[in-house]
Design a protein around this motif. Structure first.
Motif, mmCIF file in Angstrom:
data_model
loop_
_atom_site.group_PDB
_atom_site.id
_atom_site.type_symbol
_atom_site.label_atom_id
_atom_site.label_comp_id
_atom_site.label_asym_id
_atom_site.label_seq_id
_atom_site.Cartn_x
_atom_site.Cartn_y
_atom_site.Cartn_z
ATOM 1 N N ALA A 57 -16.270 0.507 -51.274
ATOM 2 C CA ALA A 57 -14.954 1.073 -50.949
ATOM 3 C C ALA A 57 -13.828 0.271 -51.587
ATOM 4 N N MET A 104 -26.280 -0.706 -47.767
ATOM 5 C CA MET A 104 -24.945 -0.478 -48.295
ATOM 6 C C MET A 104 -24.698 -1.530 -49.380
ATOM 7 N N ALA A 126 -19.558 3.000 -39.419
ATOM 8 C CA ALA A 126 -20.066 4.369 -39.396
ATOM 9 C C ALA A 126 -21.580 4.401 -39.598
ATOM 10 N N LYS A 127 -22.077 3.494 -40.419
ATOM 11 C CA LYS A 127 -23.510 3.488 -40.720
ATOM 12 C C LYS A 127 -24.330 2.730 -39.680
ATOM 13 N N GLU A 181 -11.401 -0.424 -44.902
ATOM 14 C CA GLU A 181 -12.230 0.753 -45.199
ATOM 15 C C GLU A 181 -13.699 0.359 -45.314
ATOM 16 N N SER A 189 -18.919 -3.232 -49.011
ATOM 17 C CA SER A 189 -19.027 -1.846 -49.462
ATOM 18 C C SER A 189 -18.288 -1.664 -50.786
ATOM 19 N N GLU A 239 -15.052 -0.185 -41.888
ATOM 20 C CA GLU A 239 -15.238 1.100 -41.205
ATOM 21 C C GLU A 239 -16.479 1.825 -41.703
ATOM 22 N N ARG A 240 -16.771 1.698 -42.989
ATOM 23 C CA ARG A 240 -17.988 2.337 -43.525
ATOM 24 C C ARG A 240 -19.232 1.691 -42.927
#
Length: 92
Positions: free
Chosen positions: A24, A1, A57-58, A50, A22, A53-54
């Protein structure tokens, strides 16, 4: 990322290099833009949450570095005038 480094200038003129895990953060801050302090804090919170959270998620876990950066920003903001403005100097 891909991580992002962003540099801000506080109302008192101090510059700070910040970290996002990220890209984001690009949806919340823009290089060259100046934000009222409260709005900047809202944008930084949204962007770093955010980003965390990314990562979750990964990789299955939230990014503590994003939350640490947010805590540093929030702490530094306490020493700034509430009617001040923060400038995002760069995102890279």
């Amino acid at each position: 990322m891909p991580e992002v480094r962003f540099t801000i200038r506080w109302p008192d003129g101090a510059e700070e290099s910040c970290y996002s895990p990220s890209t984001a953060i690009h949806r919340h801050l823009a290089a060259g833009e100046t934000y009222p302090l409260a709005e900047f804090l809202d944008r930084a919170r949204s962007g770093l949450n955010e980003a965390s959270e990314r990562v979750a998620a990964k990789y299955g876990f939230a990014c503590s570095a994003a939350m640490d950066q947010l805590a540093l920003i929030e702490q530094a903001a306490k020493n700034q005038p509430s009617d001040g403005h923060v400038t995002c100097l760069s995102l890279s």
